[in-house]
Design an enzyme around this catalytic site. Sequence first.
Site, short mmCIF file in Angstrom:
data_model
loop_
_atom_site.label_atom_id
_atom_site.label_comp_id
_atom_site.label_asym_id
_atom_site.label_seq_id
_atom_site.Cartn_x
_atom_site.Cartn_y
_atom_site.Cartn_z
N SER B 57 77.23 -32.55 5.91
CA SER B 57 77.64 -33.82 6.52
C SER B 57 78.31 -33.65 7.87
O SER B 57 78.49 -34.62 8.57
CB SER B 57 78.56 -34.58 5.57
OG SER B 57 79.72 -33.83 5.31
N HIS B 96 85.84 -34.16 6.70
CA HIS B 96 85.22 -35.14 7.58
C HIS B 96 86.15 -35.50 8.73
O HIS B 96 87.31 -35.10 8.75
CB HIS B 96 84.85 -36.41 6.80
CG HIS B 96 83.54 -36.29 6.08
ND1 HIS B 96 83.09 -37.28 5.26
CD2 HIS B 96 82.60 -35.33 6.07
CE1 HIS B 96 81.91 -36.91 4.75
NE2 HIS B 96 81.60 -35.73 5.23
N ASP B 123 82.88 -43.33 5.35
CA ASP B 123 83.04 -42.78 4.00
C ASP B 123 83.49 -43.79 2.96
O ASP B 123 83.73 -43.42 1.82
CB ASP B 123 84.07 -41.64 4.02
CG ASP B 123 83.54 -40.44 4.78
OD1 ASP B 123 82.33 -40.39 4.99
OD2 ASP B 123 84.35 -39.58 5.13
#
Lengths: 167, 180
Positions: B57, B96, B123
Amino acid sequence: MHSFGYRANALLTFALTILALMCAMASLSDNLNSPSPSAEIQILNINWFQRHPDGNDEVSLTLNITADLQSLFTWNTKQVFVFVAAEYETPKNSLNQVSLWDGIIPAKEHAKFWIQTPNKYRLIDQGGNLRGKEFNFTLHWHVMPKTGKMFADKIVMSGYRLPEEYR
Amino acid sequence: MGFVGETLDSLKRTQLRDALSQAISLGMIVTSALMIWKGLIYFTGSESPVVVVLSESMEPGFKRGDILFLHMNKDPIRTGEIVVFNIDGRDIPIVHRVIEVHEHGGTGEVDILTKGDNNDIDDRIMYAQGQHWLQQQHIIGRAVGHLPYVGYLTIIMTEKPIIKYILIGALGLFVLTSTE
């Protein structure tokens, strides 16, 4: 004493030490670079501006972003992550930072760019404070190295204001 | 009788010594690894100072198998930082980027929204049910450094446990048989 295992171990240890040293030196060499990036942002249009049923304000903008980030690149740079955020203060929150647009610059050749774009991420306030709100645009960059320490910095551009009326 | 007995005795003694010194060197390896790990936890302030990237990701910045060095301090979280966070009800922490921050005036509490660079949307869909924001307590560290490929071994070892046992067995054998 000088068995195969012993020699293999010594060789592996030596190779890993040299590799670690080279990685550390590559990362340290980034400190020698003193970049001088520049950026400019204009609001081309307020596309719409509304209040949600839950009382939160949302605005959609079209931005014109011009930037020259070529000086950020060194031989140890894998990519530069660049993004534009709106920053403002409200009675409830001492700081709001909302990212509006971002991009990945894979190489120095692409680091001088110009883009016209509507906001990629929604600019929604935690409340109804966006009317006539003064705010800053900040252009942030995050230098991601091939190996080692990451660098980040920003340019703050102040003096922007949202309209007084919803539309 | 006397000669044979003495030789046997000294042999036993040297074997015991060898065994003891090997046990000590093995213990040194284990304890120094533990010391380094705990020392890193102390100096970085993060409960897991080194993490392996497991997902795609954050590509192309971080690839699967890269390791990240985390740091945790009192500095407030800001947009653009790459953080590692836990979600209630999920075992595996996620790496992230922060794309939105709202810091409350009086309490200094923060609401944080994250997104993977390689994902199309933020998210919020993978947060716990009804959770719109991350708070400070969900964050276990921010990424400060990066080393490619090194973590791939751990990925291989978790996916194919047999390789882990072979490696541990070989290492153990090496330590036990080496007399250096």
